[in-house]
Design an enzyme around this catalytic site. Structure first.
Site, PDB file in Angstrom:
ATOM      1  N   PHE A  85       0.827  -1.332  -0.008  1.00  0.00           N
ATOM      2  CA  PHE A  85       0.050   0.205  -0.148  1.00  0.00           C
ATOM      3  C   PHE A  85       0.900   1.202  -0.046  1.00  0.00           C
ATOM      4  O   PHE A  85       0.423   2.286  -0.334  1.00  0.00           O
ATOM      5  CB  PHE A  85      -0.858   0.002   1.067  1.00  0.00           C
ATOM      6  CG  PHE A  85      -2.056  -1.029   1.007  1.00  0.00           C
ATOM      7  CD1 PHE A  85      -3.066  -0.922   0.093  1.00  0.00           C
ATOM      8  CD2 PHE A  85      -1.904  -2.121   1.806  1.00  0.00           C
ATOM      9  CE1 PHE A  85      -3.963  -2.019   0.198  1.00  0.00           C
ATOM     10  CE2 PHE A  85      -3.025  -3.314   1.668  1.00  0.00           C
ATOM     11  CZ  PHE A  85      -4.033  -3.059   0.923  1.00  0.00           C
ATOM     12  N   HIS A 201     -11.577  -4.849   0.673  1.00  0.00           N
ATOM     13  CA  HIS A 201     -10.362  -3.993   0.457  1.00  0.00           C
ATOM     14  C   HIS A 201     -10.726  -2.578   0.374  1.00  0.00           C
ATOM     15  O   HIS A 201     -11.766  -2.190  -0.010  1.00  0.00           O
ATOM     16  CB  HIS A 201     -10.033  -4.764  -1.059  1.00  0.00           C
ATOM     17  CG  HIS A 201      -8.670  -4.173  -1.394  1.00  0.00           C
ATOM     18  ND1 HIS A 201      -8.309  -3.045  -1.915  1.00  0.00           N
ATOM     19  CD2 HIS A 201      -7.380  -4.882  -1.487  1.00  0.00           C
ATOM     20  CE1 HIS A 201      -7.066  -3.102  -2.235  1.00  0.00           C
ATOM     21  NE2 HIS A 201      -6.741  -3.923  -1.905  1.00  0.00           N
TER      22      HIS A 201
END
Length: 235
Positions: A85, A201
């Site tokens: 990320f 998600h």
């Protein structure tokens, strides 16, 4: 880019010890061979060779308090640097990371301001990694502009072993499993010894289906405090 730089990376000593059997296994030899072939043929692979194992080098095995699982690295130029990320400083955060920051601010009651991480466009999460947040992509490399292109190359065996080692040899770790891909790893984790938190998600396609409002960041810190650990400074 020199192929051999990516094939003999420096690994932090505690992880090197824990994963020694994996690094010596036949599948890793095959993985290195396939990577070498791609690099030598001119295929661009992310992250840069020296950053492939950043996740282990920034967060030693015995310092892990939280695990955030991603699928594979960002596939755009300059985005991937070995942490799930995260993007390097100066690179605009992708949409999923912006949503992560939005949830942090909502969860922790942080007022939006010019200093908000998703407004000031700072998506570098190395500060989390050095506090004990293992930002682990299940697949550690990717071809440029080709998501999931290194799926089944062999990385999954290595990262599965890392997850299982944390589960078996450590206690009181928080595992944040966002989305179906990450949640497939739940079977590797002993829920009687660790806290497992699941949500959709943070992608724009699914964040409104339960990622927003999951409060995983405050729940993580509550658990860390309850188990005698220092909470994470998320911003």
């Amino acid at each position: 880019m020199q192929a051999d730089n990516s094939l003999n990376p420096q690994i932090e000593e505690s992880w090197k010890k824990v994963l020694s059997d994996e690094f010596g296994a036949e599948y890793m030899k095959e993985l290195k061979k396939k990577l070498a072939e791609e690099l030598e043929s001119g295929i661009i692979v992310y992250p840069p060779p020296q950053q492939i194992f950043n996740v282990f080098n920034l967060t030693p095995f015995d310092k892990v308090k939280v695990v955030i699982l991603g699928q594979d690295p960002y596939h755009g130029q300059g985005q991937a640097h070995g942490l799930s990320f995260s993007v390097p400083s100066g690179v605009n955060p992708p949409p999923s990371l912006i949503n992560i920051f939005k949830e942090i601010e909502s969860d922790l009651g942080i007022k939006k301001s010019k200093d908000s991480p998703w407004i000031r466009q700072n998506g570098n999460l190395e500060g989390w990694a050095t506090q004990g947040v293992l930002l682990l992509n299940v697949i550690l490399t990717v071809r440029a502009n080709s998501p999931a292109s290194h799926r089944n190359l062999g990385w999954e065996k290595l990262t599965n072993a890392a997850i299982k080692a944390l589960s078996d040899k450590r206690e009181n770790i928080v595992f944040l499993l966002w989305g179906k891909f990450a949640q497939e790893k739940e079977s590797l984790i002993d829920g009687s010894k660790h806290l497992i938190l699941k949500a959709p998600h943070p992608s724009p396609f699914s964040a409104n289906s339960g990622f927003f409002g999951c409060k995983h960041f405050s729940k993580t810190n509550e658990y860390l405090l309850k188990t005698g650990q220092k909470p994470i400074e998320w911003v």
